[in-house]
Scaffold this motif. Structure first.
Motif, short mmCIF file in Angstrom:
data_model
loop_
_atom_site.label_atom_id
_atom_site.label_comp_id
_atom_site.label_asym_id
_atom_site.label_seq_id
_atom_site.Cartn_x
_atom_site.Cartn_y
_atom_site.Cartn_z
N UNK A 125 0.85 -1.17 0.00
CA UNK A 125 0.16 -0.22 0.04
C UNK A 125 0.91 1.22 -0.14
N UNK A 166 2.49 1.68 -3.46
CA UNK A 166 1.52 2.40 -4.24
C UNK A 166 1.14 3.72 -4.26
N UNK A 167 1.06 4.34 -3.06
CA UNK A 167 0.90 5.27 -2.41
C UNK A 167 1.91 6.30 -2.88
N UNK A 181 1.88 6.92 -6.75
CA UNK A 181 0.84 7.54 -7.25
C UNK A 181 0.82 8.98 -6.90
N UNK A 205 -7.69 10.05 8.39
CA UNK A 205 -8.68 9.86 7.53
C UNK A 205 -9.50 8.67 8.07
N UNK A 206 -9.30 8.07 9.32
CA UNK A 206 -9.99 7.23 9.99
C UNK A 206 -9.98 5.84 9.20
N UNK A 207 -8.95 5.66 8.48
CA UNK A 207 -9.03 4.41 7.76
C UNK A 207 -8.45 3.33 8.80
N UNK A 260 -14.20 6.68 4.91
CA UNK A 260 -12.92 7.24 4.27
C UNK A 260 -12.03 6.38 4.03
N UNK A 261 -11.58 5.95 2.67
CA UNK A 261 -10.87 4.74 2.36
C UNK A 261 -9.62 5.56 1.51
N UNK A 262 -8.54 4.64 1.04
CA UNK A 262 -7.44 5.00 0.52
C UNK A 262 -7.59 5.52 -0.77
N UNK A 316 -6.02 6.94 -3.31
CA UNK A 316 -5.30 6.27 -4.34
C UNK A 316 -5.45 5.03 -4.97
#
Lengths: 291, 263, 242
Positions: B17, B20-21, B24, B87-89, C86-88, C90
Motif C-alpha cells: 500500500x 503504491x501510494x 501514485x 482519515x480514520x482508515x 474514508x478509504x485510501x 489513491x
C-alpha cells in the motif's frame, strides 16, 4: 490513456535520460562554456548570493582543496595548516611548489571515554578513509578544475581561485592558453590585483619564447606597478611577491639588453634581502661584463 | 507455519500500500524532475575544454540522491500512521484479522520498500549520468554504497514511524530531519567535541555520541566519488548489525506505543 | 448462543469525569438485526469499538461469536463499516477490496470473484477501476459496505450506515440487510435514523449516558404501544434523565 503514477515516473526517467544525453553531448561540443567573464553571469551570482557569495566562493575553493586530498577533510586541514604560504590551503601551497604532507592520523581526541571503548569512532575510522592522499596524474588533477572555476564564478573577486586555477590549468593540465584566458578574466574583474598580474607574467614566461615576449615584461611591470602591501594578508607574503617580481623583471631586462634596468631591479631586491644569492650572482655577472 | 505465512501476507499487503501510494503521489517523479533541473546544466558544462571531468557530477548527483532519499523516506514513513488516524482508515483496518504488530511492521516495511524502490531508481540515474560523463567508479564501491544507503533508509524510516506515534507530524518531520542531517554532518565529530568539553558538559555530549543514531556510518559518497577502495567486510558487517539492532529497538518501542495508543 | 454478549462493562477513559459505559449489559442473538440507538455521546461508538476489540473494557467482559474480540480469529468473522467512510483515495474500489481481502487471508481468485459480486450488489460495478478520491460520499459509503461484506462475515457491525446515502442507496442497503438476515447473519447497527431502524430491526437497544435504557422488540420497547419509534425513543431518554 491517462498515465498513472508508475507510468509518470517512467516517463520522467525517460525524459531525464534523453535530456542528460543531450546535455552531455552539448558539454562535449563545448556548447555551454564555463566562463566567469560573462558579466551577466556575475550579476546573476551577485543577485542570488549577495554578499554571501564570498562565503560560497570560499567554500567552493575549499572543495577544490579537498579534491586535491582525495576528499579527506582532515588531510586538507592539516596540509593547510602546514602550507608554507599560509593562504589558500594546500592547493595554493602546491601551486607555490611546496605541498606539505599531512600527519597520517587524523584521530579524534578521546577524553572521558578511552579510545579503546569508543566503538563508534573506531568504526567511523574504518568506514571513512583518513589517510592522506594527494591527487596525482592528469586524470585526478583535472577534477579540481570545476571547483576552482565555480569559486571564481561565485565571486569574481576571489583572486586566489583565479591564480590557483590558472596554475592548475597551465602546469598540471598543460592548457596554458586556457590558463591565460582565465587569468585575463581575473585581471579584468580585479584590475588592481598585483598577484594576478604576477601570475599572468609567470604563465607567459613559461611559454616557449615567453622570455622574449614583450607581453611577459609588460605583465611583470604591471604587477610591480600594482603592488601594494595592503593587498596581502601578511607582510611576508607582500615582500616575497615583490622580490619575485623584481627577480623576474631583472632576468627579462637582462635578456632584452636592458642592463641598467636589470641592475636597478636587482639593487632594489638586495635592499629588501641583502643575502639573496641569485640576485647577488646576477648583479655580479652584469657588472663583470662591464655593463 | 501457516500462521507465519498469513502474517507475512498481511504485512506485505500493508507494505504494498505504501509503495503504491508513493508512486501514485508522483513524489518520485517530482524528485527526478528537480534533480534533472539541478543536474542538466552541470552536465552541459565544459570547463576550459578539459574533457572527462566527472567527479563533480558524481558528487552533486549523490548529494541530491541523499537529500531526496531523506525527503522521500521521511515523507513516506512519517505519514503512514497520521494518515490512517486522520482519515480514520485505521478503524476498518483494525477491524480486520490483523495484529497491531503486523500493522506496524507493514507500515514500516512499506515506507522502507517505497523509499528503497525510489532509491534504486536514483542510483540507476546516477550511474547513467556517470556513464555519460565518462566517470570511472568502482562497481563494488557503488554496490556497497547502495547497500549502506538502504541500511540508512531502514533506520530513518524506523525512526520516522516511531516518531509518528509520539509526536505531531510536523514535529516528527522536523526532529527526524534534524537528527539525520545533524548526524550526517557532525556525527563523526561528536567524539572529538565531547573530548574537548569540561566534564559537566562532556557527559551529555558522550551520551548523545553513544545513543544517537550514527547516520554517518552509512554515507560512502567519499569512497565512490574519490575512488577509495570498498569498506572491509568486518566493518561492513558491524555497520549492518548496528543498523539492524537500532531499527529493531525503535520498532519494539513503536510496537509498545502503538499497542497503547488510544483510538 | 449470542453473537455479542456484553456483561457489566464499564469503560473509563483517562481524564474523563464519568465513565463512557457504566455497567452495560447487552446480548445480541445470532441471526437478528439489532438496532443500537442513542443520542450523541451516549457511548454507542465506544461499545462498537469494544466489540471490535480496539480496546478492552475497564471492567466487565465482552464476548463476540463466543470469542475474544481482540483475537484476530474472532475478527475474521466480523465485518465492520465505520461511521465516517474514508478509504485510501489513491486506490480503486477493486484494489481496496483486494487489499482488505489479502488482510483477511482470502485467496486472490476468491477476492476477484467476491469483489465482482459485491460491487454489483452495492451498485459500483461501473466504478470499480475509478480512484476512490473521485467517489462521492454515497459511493464511498457503498464501497464501505462492500469491504465489510467481503470476507463473508457472520456478524456485521454498521456504525451509522445510512449517513450520506441517497434514498435509492438507503433502499439498497436495507435490502442488503434483509438479505443478510435471510442468510442467518447477525447485523448490529447504530443509527440516528429511527424510522429506518423501525423498518428493519428485530430488536433495538437504547443507550443513554453509558447505560442501556431499554432493550427488546419494537413492540416490547413501546410498552403501552404509544406512538412511533421516535416517540418511544424520546420517552425512554426522558425517563433516563428523570
Amino acid at each position: 490513456m491517462r498515465p498513472n503514477g508508475t507510468n509518470g515516473t517512467l516517463l520522467c526517467v525517460a525524459l531525464l535520460a534523453a535530456s542528460a544525453v543531450l546535455a552531455s553531448w552539448l558539454g562535449r561540443q563545448g556548447g555551454v562554456r564555463g566562463n566567469p567573464r560573462d558579466g551577466r553571469q556575475a550579476d546573476v551570482m551577485a543577485l542570488v548570493f549577495g554578499e554571501a557569495r564570498k562565503v560560497v566562493s570560499g567554500g567552493l575553493y575549499d572543495r577544490a582543496d579537498l579534491y586535491f586530498h582525495g576528499g579527506i577533510q582532515a588531510a586538507a586541514d592539516n596540509c593547510a595548516e602546514q602550507a608554507a604560504e599560509g593562504r589558500g590551503g594546500a592547493l595554493a601551497a602546491a601551486a607555490a611548489g611546496s605541498a606539505a604532507h599531512a600527519d597520517e592520523d587524523g584521530h579524534a581526541e578521546t577524553g572521558l571515554v578511552g579510545e579503546r571503548w569508543d566503538l563508534w569512532s573506531r568504526l567511523n575510522r574504518r568506514i571513512h578513509p583518513t589517510e592522506d592522499r594527494h591527487a596525482s596524474g592528469v586524470r585526478e588533477l583535472k577534477e579540481v578544475v570545476p571547483w576552482l572555476w565555480a569559486a571564481a564564478a561565485a565571486d569574481p573577486h576571489n583572486t586566489l581561485a583565479y591564480g590557483v586555477g590558472a596554475y592548475w590549468l597551465a602546469r598540471e593540465l598543460g592548457r596554458v592558453d586556457e590558463a591565460l584566458r582565465f587569468i585575463g578574466e581575473g585581471i579584468r574583474n580585479n584590475p588592481d590585483s598585483c598577484e594576478l598580474e604576477f601570475c599572468r607574467g609567470e604563465l607567459l614566461y613559461l611559454r616557449p619564447r615567453g622570455k622574449r615576449d614583450p607581453a611577459t615584461m609588460k605583465a611583470f611591470s604591471a604587477a610591480l606597478r600594482k603592488w601594494t602591501p595592503e593587498q596581502f594578508d601578511r607582510q611576508e607574503e607582500a615582500r616575497m611577491c615583490r622580490r619575485n617580481i623584481l627577480m623576474y623583471l631583472a632576468t627579462l631586462h637582462e635578456q632584452a639588453g636592458g642592463h641598467e634596468a636589470a641592475k636597478k631591479c636587482l639593487r632594489e631586491l638586495l635592499r629588501m634581502v641583502p643575502d639573496h644569492s641569485p640576485a647577488i650572482r646576477m648583479l655580479g655577472e652584469i657588472e663583470a661584463a662591464g655593463h | 507455519m501457516n500462521g507465519m505465512r498469513g502474517s507475512l501476507q498481511r504485512i506485505m499487503a500493508l507494505a504494498r500500500l505504501a509503495v503504491v501510494d508513493l508512486f501514485r503521489r508522483r513524489d518520485v517523479s517530482v524528485a527526478l524532475l528537480l534533480a534533472a533541473v539541478a543536474l542538466l546544466p552541470l552536465l552541459a558544462f565544459n570547463f576550459f575544454g578539459v574533457s572527462g571531468v566527472w567527479r563533480y557530477v558524481g558528487e552533486v548527483t549523490l548529494l541530491l540522491v541523499w537529500i531526496f532519499s531523506i525527503a522521500i523516506g521521511l515523507g513516506v514513513a512519517a505519514r503512514q500512521f497520521p494518515a490512517e488516524f486522520d482519515s480514520r482508515t485505521i478503524y476498518p483496518l483494525l477491524s480486520k484479522p490483523v495484529r497491531r504488530t503486523e500493522i506496524l511492521l507493514g507500515k514500516f516495511l512499506g515506507a522502507f520498500l517505497a523509499t528503497a524502490s525510489a532509491l534504486c531508481l536514483f542510483y540507476v540515474c546516477f550511474l547513467l549520468l556517470l556513464l555519460l560523463k565518462g566517470g570511472g567508479v568502482d562497481p563494488v564501491v557503488v554496490a556497497q554504497a547502495f547497500l549502506f544507503h538502504l541500511l540508512f533508509v531502514m533506520l530513518l524510516t524506523a525512526m520516522a514511524v516511531t516518531g509518528s506515534l509520539i509526536l505531531t507530524p510536523s514535529a516528527n518531520l522536523t526532529v527526524c530531519a534534524l537528527a539525520a542531517a545533524g548526524m550526517l554532518l557532525f556525527g563523526e565529530r561528536l567524539a572529538g567535541l565531547a573530548a574537548g568539553l569540561p566534564l559537566a558538559s562532556a557527559i551529555p555530549a558522550w551520551a548523545v555520541h553513544a545513543l544517537a543514531p550514527h547516520m554517518e556510518f552509512f554515507d560512502l559518497r567519499l569512497r565512490v566519488v574519490h575512488g577509495w577502495p570498498p569498506v572491509e567486510w568486518p566493518a561492513s558487517l558491524a555497520v549492518a548489525a548496528y543498523a539492524l539492532c537500532y531499527t529493531a529497538a525503535l520498532l519494539l518501542l513503536a510496537d509498545r506505543l502503538f499497542k497503547r495508543k488510544k483510538l | 448462543m449470542d453473537a455479542v454478549r456484553i456483561e457489566s462493562v464499564t469503560k473509563l477513559y483517562a481524564g474523563a469525569g464519568r465513565p463512557a459505559l457504566d455497567g452495560l449489559d447487552l446480548a445480541v442473538q445470532r441471526g437478528e438485526v439489532f438496532g443500537f440507538l442513542g443520542p450523541n455521546g451516549a457511548g454507542k461508538t465506544t461499545t462498537i469499538k469494544m466489540i471490535l476489540g480496539f480496546f478492552a473494557p475497564t471492567s466487565g467482559s465482552v464476548r463476540v461469536l463466543d470469542g475474544d474480540p481482540q483475537d484476530p480469529a474472532t475478527r475474521r468473522r466480523i465485518g465492520y463499516m465505520p461511521e465516517v467512510a474514508n478509504y485510501y483515495g489513491y486506490l480503486s474500489a477493486c484494489e481496496l477490496l483486494a487489499f482488505y481481502g489479502r488482510l483477511c487471508g482470502m485467496a486472490p481468485e476468491a477476492i476477484r470473484r467476491r469483489s465482482g459480486e459485491l460491487l454489483e450488489l452495492v451498485g459500483l460495478q461501473d466504478a470499480g477501476k475509478k480512484p476512490l478520491r473521485l467517489f462521492s460520499k454515497g459511493m464511498m459509503q457503498r464501497a464501505g459496505i462492500a469491504q465489510a461484506l467481503l470476507h463473508d462475515p457472520e456478524l456485521l457491525i454498521l456504525d451509522e450506515p445510512l449517513t450520506g446515502l441517497d434514498p435509492l442507496a438507503r433502499i439498497q442497503l436495507r435490502d442488503i440487510i434483509v438479505m443478510l438476515r435471510k442468510q442467518g447473519r447477525t447485523v448490529f447497527f447504530s443509527s440516528h435514523e429511527l424510522s429506518e431502524a423501525e423498518l428493519i430491526c428485530d430488536r433495538i437497544g437504547i443507550l443513554k449516558d453509558g447505560r442501556l435504557c431499554c432493550c427488546g422488540g419494537i413492540a416490547e420497547v413501546a410498552g403501552d404501544g404509544a406512538g412511533n419509534l421516535e416517540r418511544i425513543f424520546l420517552r425512554h431518554i426522558q425517563e433516563a434523565k428523570g
